[in-house]
Design an enzyme around this catalytic site. Structure first.
Site, PDB file in Angstrom:
ATOM      1  N   ASP B  52       0.823  -1.218   0.000  1.00  0.00           N
ATOM      2  CA  ASP B  52       0.000   0.000   0.000  1.00  0.00           C
ATOM      3  C   ASP B  52       0.856   1.266   0.000  1.00  0.00           C
ATOM      4  OD1 ASP B  52      -2.598  -1.018   0.011  1.00  0.00           O
ATOM      5  OD2 ASP B  52      -2.518  -1.416   2.170  1.00  0.00           O
ATOM      6  N   TYR B 110       6.364  -9.716   7.376  1.00  0.00           N
ATOM      7  CA  TYR B 110       6.317  -8.258   7.481  1.00  0.00           C
ATOM      8  C   TYR B 110       6.922  -7.831   8.815  1.00  0.00           C
ATOM      9  CZ  TYR B 110       3.116  -7.988   3.489  1.00  0.00           C
ATOM     10  OH  TYR B 110       2.562  -8.056   2.241  1.00  0.00           O
TER      11      TYR B 110
END
Lengths: 252, 252
Positions: B52, B110
């Protein structure tokens, strides 16, 4: 009248340095505007180190005099609310009126970061010099030993119009080179005071030793020769951070 | 035809995310332009993760097909010369034609960074979420245990127009929280695949547990309740980094 000492941090990438100039953004100007807005008076500020364009600070020390009665906590919160996020006030302290950030400093410590790998990670691109060569750490540490102590550092001082020194003798108190992850190195250099671009010239010269472009034996000869051209290059500004300033303990 | 896999890193602060869009700068578009300039042909690229806006990557994996005979080393150097310094190609590898960066991925890891101190250092302002609260690390680690393994994660998935999942069951393989210097924390989250904003919702929920706005016992109830509104906030994008993608070993 109150004499207020601030410790501030900044990422200098977008700034033309500490000092006020009409040429573009500068840390001093931004901090003075924020103080003016908060105190409703013009307060000239003094900094311990007038860092150059692109140089960062973790522990810059500045002071100003004010008649304002705003408590320190409110002043710190107010400043951090007004300042852009790349400049932060880390702490505030009320000092004796005689306190001066430059004159009372016992030593300044700078950190310089170098990335020696073939590719520099994007996250450190504004904070370290990418010099993608295998550097001989042992040779650099030996060369660093030659720079420790009191020496005439004229060979490691850049010329600057209008800037004159009475003499070029300075004392390097500590010079350490530490390997970091991702093939980076940190140079830690502490001195009582420094000549113009001396820290960056020390790093540039040590990197030349690390690359084999200069030998350890060259380094004392560079100092005694006093010729800037004999030393290594000036390492770029963006690898440099003013890390810490040491003061004697003062009673309020 | 050659199938080339790249591992890339980027600081996403200035970008609208991975995916191509006419709305503004995006990583995919910048990388495709550089490849087109180098290969003199249009090569569509596929990425393992469509990060994103504002999200960073240390180990994004992308691939493209080309008839070009340029050796990998020249391709890597050429790309890094053309790309802006906030995007770097870290490594290149020639893969079997069947290799697909998403379909062949076994897991993605992540990292999410949080700064819990009262003041965030300027150097990490684009890389960590400043949430200046005392966080209960023990409670957050207990809550993280509740999220490990296979669960229906609907409560931790944001709505996005046009995005539909067959089901919301996902598997979290690893979830560790490590204290770092300067009162920062790193969340490491590994999973076989993730729902929309699931990682940032996990972090936001754990931070709520750390602050005492949710209890450890709430977390399993949030999962079974499947209501997004019962969980914590979506942590902001700039704390998130796609760290590593794991693949099975393939023979060329």
């Amino acid at each position: 009248m109150r004499n207020i000492k601030l410790i501030i941090a900044y990422e200098g990438s977008k700034y033309l340095g500490w000092q006020k100039t009409s040429m573009g953004p500068n840390i001093e100007g931004v901090l003075e505007s924020a103080l003016k807005q908060l105190l409703q008076e013009e307060v000239p500020i003094q900094a311990c180190s007038r860092t150059d364009a692109g140089v960062h600070a973790q522990g810059q020390v500045v002071n100003f005099l004010t008649r304002s009665a705003i408590p320190l906590k409110g002043l710190g919160n107010g400043l951090n609310a007004l300042l852009p996020k790349e400049i932060r006030v880390l702490s505030l302290e009320e000092m004796p009126l005689s306190f001066h950030p430059t004159l009372d400093a016992l030593s300044k410590t700078y950190h310089y970061h170098v990335c020696t790998g073939p590719i520099q990670m994007p996250f450190v691109r504004h904070l370290s010099w990418h010099t993608p060569y295998l550097l001989d750490l042992v040779a650099m540490r030996e060369a660093a030993q030659c720079l420790l102590g009191r020496h005439d550092f004229k060979a490691l001082c850049n010329y600057r119009k209008g800037l004159r020194y009475e003499d070029y003798v300075r004392e390097v108190l500590r010079l350490e080179i530490t390997p970091l992850p991702d093939r980076r190195l940190r140079f830690e250099i502490e001195g009582s005071s420094f000549l113009y671009k001396m820290v960056r010239n020390i790093v540039g010269t040590l990197v030349y030793v690390g690359r084999g472009k200069l030998t350890v034996a060259d380094v004392p000869l560079i100092l005694t020769g006093k010729q800037r051209s004999a030393a290594g290059i000036t390492a770029p500004s963006h690898g440099l951070t003013l890390a810490h300033i040491r003061y004697k303990i003062m009673k309020t």
